[in-house]
Design a protein around this motif. Structure first.
Motif, PDB file in Angstrom:
ATOM      1  N   VAL A 153      -8.236  56.810 -18.179  1.00 42.98           N
ATOM      2  CA  VAL A 153      -8.489  55.571 -18.559  1.00 42.98           C
ATOM      3  C   VAL A 153      -8.952  54.695 -17.571  1.00 42.98           C
ATOM      4  CG1 VAL A 153      -6.983  53.373 -19.471  1.00 42.98           C
ATOM      5  CG2 VAL A 153      -6.233  55.577 -20.064  1.00 42.98           C
ATOM      6  N   GLY A 154      -9.903  53.849 -17.820  1.00 44.37           N
ATOM      7  CA  GLY A 154     -10.743  53.271 -17.081  1.00 44.37           C
ATOM      8  C   GLY A 154     -11.910  53.849 -16.202  1.00 44.37           C
ATOM      9  N   GLU A 155     -11.890  55.172 -16.719  1.00 40.87           N
ATOM     10  CA  GLU A 155     -13.196  56.057 -16.182  1.00 40.87           C
ATOM     11  C   GLU A 155     -14.636  55.965 -17.228  1.00 40.87           C
ATOM     12  OE1 GLU A 155     -14.153  60.556 -14.560  1.00 40.87           O
ATOM     13  OE2 GLU A 155     -12.350  59.964 -15.087  1.00 40.87           O
ATOM     14  N   ALA A 156     -15.528  55.937 -16.706  1.00 40.77           N
ATOM     15  CA  ALA A 156     -16.873  55.692 -17.573  1.00 40.77           C
ATOM     16  C   ALA A 156     -17.110  57.131 -17.954  1.00 40.77           C
ATOM     17  CB  ALA A 156     -17.881  55.022 -16.939  1.00 40.77           C
ATOM     18  N   VAL A 157     -17.683  57.224 -19.349  1.00 42.72           N
ATOM     19  CA  VAL A 157     -18.356  58.388 -19.809  1.00 42.72           C
ATOM     20  C   VAL A 157     -19.601  57.815 -20.553  1.00 42.72           C
ATOM     21  CG1 VAL A 157     -16.339  59.595 -20.353  1.00 42.72           C
ATOM     22  CG2 VAL A 157     -16.952  58.212 -22.082  1.00 42.72           C
ATOM     23  N   ASN A 158     -20.710  58.661 -20.604  1.00 44.82           N
ATOM     24  CA  ASN A 158     -21.701  58.255 -20.984  1.00 44.82           C
ATOM     25  C   ASN A 158     -22.029  58.843 -22.455  1.00 44.82           C
ATOM     26  OD1 ASN A 158     -23.180  56.708 -18.961  1.00 44.82           O
ATOM     27  ND2 ASN A 158     -23.033  58.533 -17.679  1.00 44.82           N
ATOM     28  N   LEU A 159     -22.468  57.943 -23.487  1.00 42.21           N
ATOM     29  CA  LEU A 159     -22.752  58.407 -24.630  1.00 42.21           C
ATOM     30  C   LEU A 159     -24.445  58.217 -25.179  1.00 42.21           C
ATOM     31  CD1 LEU A 159     -22.197  59.320 -27.730  1.00 42.21           C
ATOM     32  CD2 LEU A 159     -21.963  56.796 -28.228  1.00 42.21           C
ATOM     33  N   THR A 160     -25.022  59.407 -25.329  1.00 42.03           N
ATOM     34  CA  THR A 160     -26.359  59.397 -25.547  1.00 42.03           C
ATOM     35  C   THR A 160     -26.628  59.872 -27.262  1.00 42.03           C
ATOM     36  OG1 THR A 160     -26.808  60.290 -23.431  1.00 42.03           O
ATOM     37  CG2 THR A 160     -28.580  60.858 -24.918  1.00 42.03           C
ATOM     38  N   VAL A 161     -27.303  59.041 -27.747  1.00 39.33           N
ATOM     39  CA  VAL A 161     -27.713  58.981 -29.013  1.00 39.33           C
ATOM     40  C   VAL A 161     -29.305  59.470 -29.290  1.00 39.33           C
ATOM     41  CG1 VAL A 161     -27.957  58.234 -31.310  1.00 39.33           C
ATOM     42  CG2 VAL A 161     -25.630  57.915 -29.944  1.00 39.33           C
ATOM     43  N   THR A 162     -29.825  60.764 -29.587  1.00 40.20           N
ATOM     44  CA  THR A 162     -31.129  60.811 -29.728  1.00 40.20           C
ATOM     45  C   THR A 162     -31.703  60.842 -31.094  1.00 40.20           C
ATOM     46  OG1 THR A 162     -30.926  62.143 -27.599  1.00 40.20           O
ATOM     47  CG2 THR A 162     -33.101  62.493 -29.114  1.00 40.20           C
ATOM     48  N   GLY A 178     -20.835  51.273 -34.667  1.00 43.42           N
ATOM     49  CA  GLY A 178     -19.513  51.260 -35.341  1.00 43.42           C
ATOM     50  C   GLY A 178     -18.362  50.553 -34.508  1.00 43.42           C
ATOM     51  N   ASP A 179     -17.294  50.560 -35.118  1.00 42.91           N
ATOM     52  CA  ASP A 179     -15.809  49.804 -34.301  1.00 42.91           C
ATOM     53  C   ASP A 179     -15.505  50.881 -33.331  1.00 42.91           C
ATOM     54  OD1 ASP A 179     -14.256  47.925 -33.553  1.00 42.91           O
ATOM     55  OD2 ASP A 179     -12.968  48.144 -35.431  1.00 42.91           O
ATOM     56  N   LEU A 180     -15.375  50.417 -32.079  1.00 45.43           N
ATOM     57  CA  LEU A 180     -14.844  51.272 -30.837  1.00 45.43           C
ATOM     58  C   LEU A 180     -13.939  50.510 -30.403  1.00 45.43           C
ATOM     59  CD1 LEU A 180     -18.115  52.935 -29.563  1.00 45.43           C
ATOM     60  CD2 LEU A 180     -16.303  53.957 -31.130  1.00 45.43           C
ATOM     61  N   PRO A 181     -12.468  50.183 -30.972  1.00 43.62           N
ATOM     62  CA  PRO A 181     -11.527  49.313 -30.474  1.00 43.62           C
ATOM     63  C   PRO A 181     -10.848  50.058 -29.294  1.00 43.62           C
ATOM     64  CG  PRO A 181     -10.834  50.416 -32.446  1.00 43.62           C
ATOM     65  CD  PRO A 181     -12.334  50.752 -32.334  1.00 43.62           C
ATOM     66  N   GLN A 182     -10.945  51.214 -29.044  1.00 50.60           N
ATOM     67  CA  GLN A 182     -10.486  52.055 -27.887  1.00 50.60           C
ATOM     68  C   GLN A 182     -11.306  52.263 -26.571  1.00 50.60           C
ATOM     69  OE1 GLN A 182      -9.473  55.594 -30.212  1.00 50.60           O
ATOM     70  NE2 GLN A 182      -7.422  55.253 -30.477  1.00 50.60           N
ATOM     71  N   PRO A 213     -12.675  54.280 -21.869  1.00 49.13           N
ATOM     72  CA  PRO A 213     -11.580  54.069 -22.637  1.00 49.13           C
ATOM     73  C   PRO A 213     -10.478  53.392 -22.050  1.00 49.13           C
ATOM     74  CG  PRO A 213     -11.942  56.306 -21.345  1.00 49.13           C
ATOM     75  CD  PRO A 213     -13.009  55.501 -21.374  1.00 49.13           C
ATOM     76  N   THR A 214      -9.833  52.614 -23.086  1.00 47.10           N
ATOM     77  CA  THR A 214      -8.719  51.502 -22.564  1.00 47.10           C
ATOM     78  C   THR A 214      -7.242  51.892 -22.768  1.00 47.10           C
ATOM     79  OG1 THR A 214      -8.873  50.443 -24.531  1.00 47.10           O
ATOM     80  CG2 THR A 214     -10.327  49.680 -22.974  1.00 47.10           C
ATOM     81  N   VAL A 215      -7.234  53.259 -23.534  1.00 49.33           N
ATOM     82  CA  VAL A 215      -5.907  53.831 -23.746  1.00 49.33           C
ATOM     83  C   VAL A 215      -6.143  55.272 -23.737  1.00 49.33           C
ATOM     84  CG1 VAL A 215      -5.215  51.934 -25.305  1.00 49.33           C
ATOM     85  CG2 VAL A 215      -6.736  54.027 -26.359  1.00 49.33           C
ATOM     86  N   SER A 216      -5.080  55.802 -23.400  1.00 49.37           N
ATOM     87  CA  SER A 216      -4.887  57.346 -23.415  1.00 49.37           C
ATOM     88  C   SER A 216      -4.812  58.210 -24.704  1.00 49.37           C
ATOM     89  CB  SER A 216      -3.826  57.536 -22.509  1.00 49.37           C
ATOM     90  OG  SER A 216      -2.340  57.275 -22.878  1.00 49.37           O
ATOM     91  N   GLY A 217      -4.993  59.306 -24.565  1.00 51.91           N
ATOM     92  CA  GLY A 217      -4.813  59.933 -25.789  1.00 51.91           C
ATOM     93  C   GLY A 217      -6.193  60.558 -26.344  1.00 51.91           C
TER      94      GLY A 217
END
Length: 238
Positions: A153-162, A178-182, A213-217
């Motif tokens: 939680v709080g660690e950044a990940v990179n999303l790449t759309v091509t 879209g909606d990414l509330p987490q 991410p702001t929540v776990s799971g």
């Protein structure tokens, strides 16, 4: 193509045939083109061809044109100025022998023009237009990936759309995530890579977004949609 759709790729070419070597470099002034986005294509090597029983060295210039709006569009006249050998007035029959023996001294400047051309761009149909359509015309595919499958939680990940395919890659708009509330979602950065060959312009455009991410799971990013108009099938695709 005489009746392309708006933003559909049209290949425009100019071919120059020379029966004798030019004296110096030719000067090419391209025509005026209004209402197009354009991409210069790689110039292929000159080749020898035969026309009407005579051998020529043929050079070609190509551009990919994308009509920006519907309606009548015009391509003006291009001009090519070159210095060419000239047969002496006293012995024109000996022209070729003098030229190839290196004895020819006279020359003249020749100015050639391409014909003016016109086409009519068709508007994209309203029927069947998907929500979120950003104007892409051609043939495309989409893919997405993350640079990590797990994160704290709080660690950044990179999303790449091509988005890759054939068409005006520069006009491809950013697909909606879209909606990414987490997640905390940061600003997307894009980059284009063009490819050009005898078939025209294509390539890929990547969109990179930092997600925190702001929540776990187990968290899920929903499918990401991209819509475009297929000019061959004359219909929209998602």
């Amino acid at each position: 193509k005489k009746n392309p759709f708006v933003n559909e790729q049209v290949l425009w070419s100019v071919r120059f045939y020379a029966a004798l070597p030019l004296l110096g470099d030719a000067e090419w002034t391209p025509p005026r083109m209004q209402g197009f986005l354009s991409e210069d294509m790689p110039q292929p090597p000159s080749t020898q061809v035969e026309r009407n029983g005579r051998r020529y060295q043929m050079s070609e210039i190509k551009s990919a044109l994308f009509p920006a709006a519907p309606g009548a569009l015009a391509i003006g006249r291009g001009t090519l100025r070159c210095r060419v050998p000239q047969a002496p007035r006293d012995d024109p029959a000996d022209f070729f022998n003098q030229f190839f023996s290196g004895g020819l001294r006279t020359s003249r400047v020749s100015e050639l023009q391409t014909p003016a051309l016109s086409l009519t761009a068709r508007p994209l149909p309203e029927e069947g237009k998907p929500a979120g359509f950003s104007g892409a015309v051609g043939d495309f595919r989409i893919s997405a990936k993350l640079d990590a499958e797990s994160a704290a939680v709080g660690e950044a990940v990179n999303l790449t759309v091509t988005i890759a395919g054939r068409g005006n890659i520069k006009s491809v708009g950013e697909p909606a995530l879209g909606d990414l509330p987490q997640f905390r979602v940061f600003e997307t950065v894009s980059a284009s890579r063009l490819s050009k060959n005898e078939r025209g312009v294509g390539g890929s455009k990547t969109f990179k977004t930092v997600l925190v991410p702001t929540v776990s799971g187990v968290l899920e990013i929903p499918p990401i949609a991209f819509s475009y108009f297929d000019p061959v099938q004359a219909r929209y695709a998602v």
